[in-house]
Design a protein around this motif. Structure first.
Motif, PDB file in Angstrom:
ATOM      1  N   THR A 114       0.802  -1.225   0.000  1.00 23.66           N
ATOM      2  CA  THR A 114       0.000   0.000   0.000  1.00 23.66           C
ATOM      3  C   THR A 114       0.837   1.279   0.000  1.00 23.66           C
ATOM      4  O   THR A 114       0.294   2.377   0.118  1.00 23.66           O
ATOM      5  CB  THR A 114      -0.958   0.014   1.204  1.00 23.66           C
ATOM      6  N   GLY A 115       2.151   1.129  -0.119  1.00 20.29           N
ATOM      7  CA  GLY A 115       2.989   2.322  -0.250  1.00 20.29           C
ATOM      8  C   GLY A 115       2.680   3.092  -1.514  1.00 20.29           C
ATOM      9  O   GLY A 115       2.792   4.323  -1.561  1.00 20.29           O
ATOM     10  N   THR A 116       2.301   2.407  -2.563  1.00 16.41           N
ATOM     11  CA  THR A 116       1.942   3.052  -3.828  1.00 16.41           C
ATOM     12  C   THR A 116       0.548   3.656  -3.681  1.00 16.41           C
ATOM     13  O   THR A 116      -0.388   2.964  -3.288  1.00 16.41           O
ATOM     14  CB  THR A 116       1.965   2.018  -4.970  1.00 16.41           C
ATOM     15  N   LYS A 117       0.427   4.945  -3.983  1.00 17.15           N
ATOM     16  CA  LYS A 117      -0.823   5.667  -3.703  1.00 17.15           C
ATOM     17  C   LYS A 117      -1.655   5.897  -4.964  1.00 17.15           C
ATOM     18  O   LYS A 117      -1.122   6.002  -6.067  1.00 17.15           O
ATOM     19  CB  LYS A 117      -0.513   7.029  -3.076  1.00 17.15           C
ATOM     20  N   GLU A 118      -2.956   6.040  -4.758  1.00 13.53           N
ATOM     21  CA  GLU A 118      -3.849   6.420  -5.845  1.00 13.53           C
ATOM     22  C   GLU A 118      -4.295   7.855  -5.629  1.00 13.53           C
ATOM     23  O   GLU A 118      -4.900   8.189  -4.609  1.00 13.53           O
ATOM     24  CB  GLU A 118      -5.075   5.512  -5.901  1.00 13.53           C
ATOM     25  N   GLY A 119      -3.974   8.711  -6.596  1.00 14.25           N
ATOM     26  CA  GLY A 119      -4.438  10.092  -6.545  1.00 14.25           C
ATOM     27  C   GLY A 119      -5.519  10.305  -7.564  1.00 14.25           C
ATOM     28  O   GLY A 119      -6.704  10.131  -7.299  1.00 14.25           O
ATOM     29  N   CYS A 120      -5.109  10.653  -8.765  1.00 11.99           N
ATOM     30  CA  CYS A 120      -6.073  11.029  -9.806  1.00 11.99           C
ATOM     31  C   CYS A 120      -6.720   9.842 -10.506  1.00 11.99           C
ATOM     32  O   CYS A 120      -7.823   9.947 -11.035  1.00 11.99           O
ATOM     33  CB  CYS A 120      -5.367  11.890 -10.845  1.00 11.99           C
ATOM     34  N   ALA A 121      -6.010   8.727 -10.598  1.00  9.43           N
ATOM     35  CA  ALA A 121      -6.467   7.521 -11.305  1.00  9.43           C
ATOM     36  C   ALA A 121      -6.563   7.699 -12.814  1.00  9.43           C
ATOM     37  O   ALA A 121      -7.119   6.841 -13.495  1.00  9.43           O
ATOM     38  CB  ALA A 121      -7.797   7.013 -10.752  1.00  9.43           C
TER      39      ALA A 121
END
Ligand code: FES
Ligand code: FES
Length: 155
Positions: free
Chosen positions: A34-41
């Motif tokens: 979960t270190g990799t984040k979702e912002g705009c998608a």
């Protein structure tokens, strides 16, 4: 569902996933990374950046089938044996982290650059990070961090 074999952070994996999933979903939901984040998608913010086959990519734009046979590196791979990488230390020491949401993507875009070019110019650093948005820092501390990391890596 599709079966995919790929390598994440040095480990060979074989998993079965919904074929509508993106690499970002596979990392976060199936592998717990979960270190990799979702912002705009939609491929615009860079928060989801990982390294795939040596290139910084937006994992929100990579479909499961495209991951077959790939070598993927995520932010979790930067720390080794509970010791932060020199790149992470440089970000911490230069105040490049405020809310931290952009940081994993910034780190991975930077690592992709430094893996290929260990002595980048300021313009090369800016170009490498142009796809990574930060709403907090104003970017200057991030630029200083990358330059500092370059210096630390020479020692
Ligand atoms: Fe992938 Fe913004 S979440 S680029
Ligand atoms: Fe908050 Fe960059 S530190 S978005």
């Amino acid at each position: 569902m599709i079966d995919i074999k790929f390598n994440v952070n040095g480990k060979d994996l074989e998993i079965s996933v919904d074929d509508s999933k993106r690499l970002l979903d596979i990392l976060r939901e199936d592998l717990g990374l979960t270190g990799t984040k979702e912002g705009c998608a939609v491929g615009e913010c860079g928060a989801c950046t990982v390294i795939m086959n040596g290139e910084a990519v937006n994992s929100c734009m990579i479909l499961a089938a495209q991951v077959r046979g790939a070598k993927v590196e995520t932010v979790e791979n930067l720390e080794q044996n509970d010791i932060l990488s020199r790149l992470q230390e440089a970000f911490l020491d230069n105040g490049a982290i405020q809310c931290g949401f952009c940081t994993p993507g910034m780190l991975m875009s930077t690592k992709a650059l430094l893996d290929k070019n260990p002595n980048p110019t300021e313009d090369e650093i800016k170009t490498a990070l142009e796809g990574n948005l930060c709403r907090c820092t104003g970017y200057v501390p991030i630029l200083h961090s990358v330059k500092d990391a370059v210096t630390r890596m020479k020692k």
